[in-house]
Design a protein around this motif. Structure first.
Motif, PDB file in Angstrom:
ATOM      1  N   HIS A 368       0.902  -1.117  -0.153  1.00 16.25           N
ATOM      2  CA  HIS A 368       0.074  -0.056   0.057  1.00 16.25           C
ATOM      3  C   HIS A 368       0.923   1.276   0.065  1.00 16.25           C
ATOM      4  O   HIS A 368       2.166   1.156   0.202  1.00 16.25           O
ATOM      5  N   VAL A 369       0.173   2.262  -0.118  1.00 17.14           N
ATOM      6  CA  VAL A 369       0.797   3.675   0.144  1.00 17.14           C
ATOM      7  C   VAL A 369       0.317   4.424   1.041  1.00 17.14           C
ATOM      8  O   VAL A 369      -0.994   4.667   1.166  1.00 17.14           O
ATOM      9  N   CYS A 370       1.087   4.771   2.113  1.00 19.83           N
ATOM     10  CA  CYS A 370       0.408   5.449   3.060  1.00 19.83           C
ATOM     11  C   CYS A 370       0.707   7.176   2.706  1.00 19.83           C
ATOM     12  O   CYS A 370       1.776   7.493   2.689  1.00 19.83           O
ATOM     13  N   TYR A 371      -0.256   7.569   2.680  1.00 19.02           N
ATOM     14  CA  TYR A 371      -0.528   9.240   2.016  1.00 19.02           C
ATOM     15  C   TYR A 371      -0.643  10.321   3.252  1.00 19.02           C
ATOM     16  O   TYR A 371      -1.576   9.996   3.788  1.00 19.02           O
ATOM     17  N   ARG A 372       0.193  10.860   3.331  1.00 18.32           N
ATOM     18  CA  ARG A 372       0.216  12.060   4.748  1.00 18.32           C
ATOM     19  C   ARG A 372       0.299  13.126   4.210  1.00 18.32           C
ATOM     20  O   ARG A 372       0.828  13.739   3.035  1.00 18.32           O
ATOM     21  N   PHE A 373      -0.612  14.134   4.905  1.00 20.28           N
ATOM     22  CA  PHE A 373      -0.699  15.274   4.325  1.00 20.28           C
ATOM     23  C   PHE A 373      -0.756  16.472   5.308  1.00 20.28           C
ATOM     24  O   PHE A 373      -1.088  16.323   6.581  1.00 20.28           O
ATOM     25  N   TRP A 374       0.122  17.462   5.118  1.00 20.77           N
ATOM     26  CA  TRP A 374       0.386  18.494   6.158  1.00 20.77           C
ATOM     27  C   TRP A 374      -0.196  19.762   5.808  1.00 20.77           C
ATOM     28  O   TRP A 374      -0.198  20.183   4.536  1.00 20.77           O
ATOM     29  N   LYS A 375      -0.729  20.314   6.737  1.00 14.93           N
ATOM     30  CA  LYS A 375      -1.184  21.811   6.564  1.00 14.93           C
ATOM     31  C   LYS A 375      -0.645  22.738   7.528  1.00 14.93           C
ATOM     32  O   LYS A 375      -0.568  22.524   8.850  1.00 14.93           O
ATOM     33  N   ASN A 376       0.089  23.523   7.292  1.00 15.78           N
ATOM     34  CA  ASN A 376       0.746  24.610   8.368  1.00 15.78           C
ATOM     35  C   ASN A 376       1.706  23.743   9.175  1.00 15.78           C
ATOM     36  O   ASN A 376       1.611  24.124  10.430  1.00 15.78           O
ATOM     37  N   GLY A 377       2.394  22.673   8.448  1.00 11.90           N
ATOM     38  CA  GLY A 377       3.260  21.961   9.406  1.00 11.90           C
ATOM     39  C   GLY A 377       2.669  20.971  10.154  1.00 11.90           C
ATOM     40  O   GLY A 377       3.521  20.022  10.931  1.00 11.90           O
ATOM     41  N   ASN A 378       1.412  20.628  10.195  1.00 12.85           N
ATOM     42  CA  ASN A 378       0.720  19.547  10.994  1.00 12.85           C
ATOM     43  C   ASN A 378       0.068  18.737  10.285  1.00 12.85           C
ATOM     44  O   ASN A 378      -0.543  19.084   9.099  1.00 12.85           O
ATOM     45  N   GLN A 379       0.158  17.478  10.478  1.00 13.04           N
ATOM     46  CA  GLN A 379      -0.380  16.258   9.941  1.00 13.04           C
ATOM     47  C   GLN A 379      -1.805  16.171   9.958  1.00 13.04           C
ATOM     48  O   GLN A 379      -2.403  16.428  11.182  1.00 13.04           O
ATOM     49  N   VAL A 380      -2.655  16.398   9.043  1.00 10.19           N
ATOM     50  CA  VAL A 380      -4.114  16.394   9.024  1.00 10.19           C
ATOM     51  C   VAL A 380      -4.698  15.531   8.142  1.00 10.19           C
ATOM     52  O   VAL A 380      -3.971  14.812   7.318  1.00 10.19           O
ATOM     53  N   ASP A 381      -6.112  15.491   8.177  1.00  9.48           N
ATOM     54  CA  ASP A 381      -6.836  14.175   7.495  1.00  9.48           C
ATOM     55  C   ASP A 381      -7.253  15.057   6.206  1.00  9.48           C
ATOM     56  O   ASP A 381      -8.044  16.039   6.337  1.00  9.48           O
ATOM     57  N   PRO A 382      -6.584  14.761   5.255  1.00 15.10           N
ATOM     58  CA  PRO A 382      -6.976  15.594   3.899  1.00 15.10           C
ATOM     59  C   PRO A 382      -8.352  15.584   3.497  1.00 15.10           C
ATOM     60  O   PRO A 382      -8.953  16.325   2.796  1.00 15.10           O
ATOM     61  N   PHE A 383      -9.143  14.388   3.769  1.00 15.71           N
ATOM     62  CA  PHE A 383     -10.572  14.124   3.618  1.00 15.71           C
ATOM     63  C   PHE A 383     -11.565  15.265   4.306  1.00 15.71           C
ATOM     64  O   PHE A 383     -12.801  15.159   4.063  1.00 15.71           O
TER      65      PHE A 383
END
Length: 435
Positions: A368-383
């Motif tokens: 699988h690919v683990c997709y990580r998403f940062w907003k302003n330096g913090n990891q968040v849920d993209p959905f």
């Protein structure tokens, strides 16, 4: 006496005309032979193939350039010279199993007890080829087969799915992918198309050597009727330096969003972003999962979900092989557990570019690919994010865009939904090979 002279003159005249007719017939015969010879001339890779004995094969696993030449009666010293002279043009270590190669032998070599070739031609893909010629002097060069682009139009009325509609018409499924993934990904849910929805499209097919179909090159414009809406889409380049091409509607509004919904196609979410996740292996202790896992077979292409610059492309601990991309001052994304990384640090990538392949490196229980998403330096849920739309067209380009699409939109509007759904235009462009 007079009669004898007239008969003699007549015989001479008839003989002269007969000779002329014979000569004319011979000339015509020679001309026909020349035409036949010309018709039989087959040019491939820049060579008249009829002048050679041709041997075609594919690179086998474990094959090397030297072994191929040795099998064809070329000695070690000559192989060494060939490799040395060719190395600035082509790295002979980059022969890949399954790729075709061609050996050309002179016809005189038929009389040799151990015939050897004088030219080696390797095809890394359908378009490009490498020629290493060692007939007299050794020289190598790369070239490309002639490419022809044929602009076409097509229409369709949905009965069940767009894929089935295109299949019934004998059209490429790449048209479906381009409309679903490149153009209308954020405006139409193609899993929920309704019977009676219909579309028109102006696109370009690509051919190699005029006859080898190489798929859909691009979609110039499209029109889709869905849920009572009329949705136009026009291809337009917004950044010639970075080669960024987007699709806009008739009012110059970008049809894309800043981020794709997923980094892999046709996958399923096997584990969502969950800060309260508990895992049995760890005694049901809370182990936050700050990524979204998309299950897919090993080797599945992983795409950049937005334009950006690669800031990391490495391997580290439980992350395995991964790529991290900075999109702007606000957003960053990361793609973990790759089997192979295809981009380097500092490289600019566009939305949809393949940056790696799905794997199982690092701590993972399956591909699988683990997709990580940062907003302003913090990891968040993209959905759960209200993600921005793609960059709008600039005011300076908007006027140019509206002028550009006028004739295209008129042409699109004049395409009718007919029984014969595919119409080829006369717009054909041929690219000469690079010499």
């Amino acid at each position: 006496m007079q009669l004898k002279r007239l008969v003699a003159i007549a015989v001479i005249v008839i003989s002269i005309y007969a000779c002329k007719e014979d000569n004319s017939a011979e000339e015509e015969h020679n001309k026909e032979l020349a035409e036949i010879v010309e018709q039989e001339k087959i040019i491939e890779f820049g060579f008249n193939i009829n002048n050679y004995i041709v041997k075609r094969d594919t690179i086998k696993k474990g094959d090397s350039f030297g072994e191929i030449l040795e099998r064809n009666n070329i000695g070690y010293s000559q192989i060494y010279n060939i490799v040395e002279k060719a190395k600035d043009t082509f790295d002979i270590r980059k022969l890949h199993p399954g790729k075709p190669y061609t050996l050309l032998f002179s016809k005189e070599s038929l009389y040799d007890s151990l015939p050897s070739p004088n030219t080696f031609i390797y095809q890394p893909d359908k378009e490009n080829y490498v020629v290493i010629n060692f007939k007299d002097s050794i020289h190598a060069y790369t070239n490309r087969k002639p490419i022809t682009y044929v602009e076409k139009t097509a229409t369709g009325i949905i009965q069940s799915s767009i894929s089935k509609t295109l299949e019934d018409k004998g059209l490429s499924q790449k048209l479906a992918y381009k409309m679903a993934d490149d153009i209308y990904a954020w405006t139409i849910d193609f899993r929920r198309l309704q019977k009676g929805d219909r579309f028109k499209v102006i696109y370009t097919d690509k051919y190699i050597d005029d006859s080898i179909y190489a798929g859909v090159h691009n979609v110039k414009a499209a029109y889709f009727e869905h849920n009572g809406d009329s949705l136009y889409a026009f291809e337009f380049e917004t950044d010639s330096i970075k080669g960024i091409i987007d699709y806009f509607n008739e009012d110059a509004k970008n049809l894309r969003r800043a981020f794709l919904k997923a980094p892999v196609q046709f996958s399923r979410i096997s584990s969502r972003y969950n800060l309260k996740r508990r895992i049995a292996v760890y005694g049901y202790k809370v182990r936050p999962h700050k990524g979204t896992d998309f299950a897919a077979p090993i080797g599945t292409p992983i795409m950049a979900t937005a334009n950006g610059t690669v800031i990391e492309s490495t391997r580290r601990g439980g992350n395995g092989k991964y790529v991290k991309i900075r999109h702007n001052d606000t957003y960053t994304t990361q793609y973990l557990h790759m089997s192979k990384r295809l981009v380097k640090k500092g490289q600019f990538v566009k939305q949809g570019d393949v940056i790696g392949k799905v794997g199982m490196t690092g701590n993972t229980g399956g591909p699988h690919v683990c997709y990580r998403f940062w907003k302003n330096g913090n990891q968040v849920d993209p959905f759960r994010q209200k993600l921005p739309e793609a960059k709008p067209i600039s005011d300076s380009l908007k006027v140019k865009f509206l002028d550009y699409i006028k004739p295209i939109k008129q042409r699109l509007d004049n395409i009718f939904f007919l029984e014969v759904e595919l119409i080829e235009t006369e717009n054909t462009i041929t690219e000469d090979p690079i010499l």
